[in-house]
Design a protein around this motif. Structure first.
Motif, short mmCIF file in Angstrom:
data_model
loop_
_atom_site.label_atom_id
_atom_site.label_comp_id
_atom_site.label_asym_id
_atom_site.label_seq_id
_atom_site.Cartn_x
_atom_site.Cartn_y
_atom_site.Cartn_z
N LEU A 122 27.50 -8.22 9.70
CA LEU A 122 27.51 -7.71 8.34
C LEU A 122 26.13 -7.19 7.92
CD1 LEU A 122 29.68 -7.28 6.23
CD2 LEU A 122 29.17 -9.51 5.27
N ASN B 79 32.65 -1.31 3.58
CA ASN B 79 32.47 -1.34 2.12
C ASN B 79 30.98 -1.42 1.76
OD1 ASN B 79 35.19 -1.15 1.64
ND2 ASN B 79 35.50 -3.32 1.27
N ASN B 80 30.24 -2.26 2.49
CA ASN B 80 28.81 -2.39 2.22
C ASN B 80 28.06 -1.08 2.45
OD1 ASN B 80 29.21 -5.03 1.57
ND2 ASN B 80 27.89 -5.88 3.15
N ARG C 48 30.46 -12.52 11.60
CA ARG C 48 30.21 -12.13 10.21
C ARG C 48 28.74 -12.32 9.84
NH1 ARG C 48 32.73 -11.00 5.52
NH2 ARG C 48 34.72 -10.86 6.61
N ASP D 163 34.66 -5.14 5.35
CA ASP D 163 33.50 -5.53 4.55
C ASP D 163 32.24 -4.77 4.99
OD1 ASP D 163 35.11 -7.23 3.17
OD2 ASP D 163 34.46 -9.06 4.20
N GLU E 131 39.03 -7.79 8.59
CA GLU E 131 38.34 -8.10 7.33
C GLU E 131 36.84 -7.87 7.45
OE1 GLU E 131 39.61 -12.13 6.46
OE2 GLU E 131 40.89 -11.38 4.84
#
Length: 519
Positions: A187, A279-280, A183, A276, A272
């Motif tokens: 990310l 989504n970003n 993450r 994410d 997850e």
């Protein structure tokens, strides 16, 4: 080099294949396996185990002796496994579980090998660095070295676990332990993707020095003549693939076992993270899209502010509006005009197209008060593929109705589908009659209502047009969208389709149980 200071990977150089080629080989094998099952049906019962051989090989040398390409490396081909009696007592399913776990380790080694080339050959190239500004360098390579460091430590822990017990090794607990590190680096790396792509394209078009140095670097055998772009997109491809590898492991664990629970947790953590990441990326793209549109749109009806954090564009396109009027001789006359629809998740704008890609909005309505319906009316001439659009509460607070014509049947079906209210979640075990397809070639969406596809993806088809488009739901994650039929092939064997649904339902059920336990 991160974890390499603790121990050096024995798998990293066991193959000359970089991850791009390795991944392609593996996905082709998955496609062929599904095709084989489709034509024959899967044989049930335990597999015939290999007979133990006379010459035993010590476990200390097993990794050094992996001379075959990683794409062909199987757990049961490791000499110490092949020459043991363990395979005799294992069922076919148990063997497949071990192979699925071993595939995760071997593929991570190939991935790390590509990351070394990406960093050492491209990112740390002094000539390439000299052609870039600090901002361009940051946008182009982002946190690539951090991604490599995390992969280095991850592979090191996977191999240590494996060496501890070659016959009953685990991988899901290692994935779970490294999930926070994933993450931390993936990310920001994936979120930067929009800037990375834009910077790369800009450099190719406007920086001749960058182009010249890049061509030289890409022609070097060390990168096997693969492009820099293929290396830059690896982290997102890998994290998505890692989730699918965990899914394959989860499908093969014993229901109710601690191994199933561990696999479910690891799979959920990756799911997850990917959500994410998506989504970003979507949030940035959607915001830019709204800002761009707001500069192109004017209102001749009641104005409302277009830019909102919770709004995004679902579908956009120009259609032909058909209107009937009475001529002086009381004959019915058909008039046509172009109308551009901008469908957002919460509203619909109807505009008159203007020069310079500008739009004049003459009506709008909230999403909850619009309906799209098929129209079976037959008209003479070129106007086919008709559908009706109803605004139950428009900008003037009244009802409005439109008749639209589209160029193709797929365009008509896609608009009706996009205008429909959100559909209920499907019960997979009730979908045995639904067609299924397997992706043969990756597909990158060109419009917002399309589904991104990777090789070997299995999709349940919910709708098909006569001009070569399918709408479907990907079984691995439930994502829906449209895609061209040329990218896929139909799965004809009903037993294989039933097995695919059963496996997808198994993963979904395990995830729901995990979520319930946490709440």
């Amino acid at each position: 080099m991160g974890g390499f200071s603790r121990r050096r990977s024995k798998l990293i150089n066991s193959s000359q294949l970089l991850y791009q080629e390795y991944s392609d080989v593996v996905l082709n094998k998955e496609i062929q396996s599904q095709q084989r099952l489709d034509s024959l049906g899967e044989a049930t019962g335990p597999a015939s185990p290999r007979q133990p051989r006379r010459t035993l090989v010590s476990s200390e040398s097993y990794l050094q002796r992996l001379s075959m390409a990683s794409s062909g490396s199987l757990w049961q081909e490791i000499p110490v496994v092949r020459n043991s009696t363990v395979l005799l007592s294992m069922t076919h399913e148990d063997q497949k579980l071990q192979e699925a776990k071993f595939e995760l380790i071997v593929s991570e080694a190939s991935y790390l090998r590509s990351l070394h080339v990406a960093v050492d050959h491209f990112q740390l190239s002094a000539p390439l660095r000299a052609t870039l500004s600090n901002q361009e360098y940051q946008w182009l390579f982002s946190r690539l070295q951090d991604v490599r460091d995390v992969s280095t430590t991850f592979l090191s822990d996977l191999e240590e676990n494996f060496e501890r017990n070659i016959f009953t090794f685990q991988v899901c607990d290692v994935v779970l332990n490294h999930a926070p590190s994933f993450r931390r680096v993936y990310l920001p790396y994936v979120t930067n993707q929009t800037y990375q792509e834009r910077t790369f394209q800009g450099l190719l078009t406007s920086n001749s020095s960058f182009r010249e140095v890049l061509e030289k670097l890409e022609s070097d055998p060390v990168c096997q003549r693969l492009s820099l772009k293929s290396f830059l997109i690896l982290p997102f491809q890998r994290i998505t693939r890692l989730k699918l590898l965990l899914q394959n492991i989860l499908k093969r664990t014993q229901p109710g076992s601690s191994e199933e629970a561990e696999a479910t947790k690891a799979h959920h953590a990756l799911e997850e993270l990917i959500r994410d990441c998506n989504n970003n990326v979507q949030r940035m793209r959607r915001t830019e899209e709204l800002i761009y549109l707001s500069q192109k749109i004017e209102f001749e009806c009641k104005i409302f502010p277009l830019i909102s954090q919770s709004r995004w564009l679902v579908k956009s396109g120009e259609l032909t509006a058909l209107e009937f009027s009475l001529s002086p001789g009381l004959r019915r006359k058909l008039n046509t005009r172009p109308v551009h629809l901008h469908l957002f998740n919460d509203c619909l704008l109807l505009s008159r197209p203007r020069e310079g890609s500008r739009f004049l909005v003459f009506d709008h309505a909230p999403f909850s008060s619009i309906r799209g319906e098929k129209c079976e009316m037959k008209l003479h001439g070129p106007h086919k593929n008709l559908f009706r659009l109803f605004l139950l509460h428009n900008a003037q607070g009244t009802q409005a109705e439109f008749l639209f014509s589209t160029e193709t049947q797929s365009e008509k079906l896609r608009w009706i589908s996009a205008l429909a209210m959100p559909r209920e979640e499907l019960d997979l075990l009730e979908c045995y009659d639904s067609p299924q397809v397997q992706c043969l070639r990756a597909y990158k969406p060109r419009e917002n209502d399309e589904l991104a596809l990777e090789k070997a993806d299995v999709v349940m088809v919910t709708q098909q047009s006569s001009d070569g488009w399918l709408e479907g739901m990907r079984l691995s994650d439930g994502e829906r969208g449209w895609f061209p039929v040329q990218q896929v092939e139909f799965i004809s064997n009903p037993d294989v389709r039933a097995r695919n649904l059963k496996e997808a339902h198994r993963v979904k059920t395990a995830k729901l149980q995990l979520v319930e336990q946490r709440t």
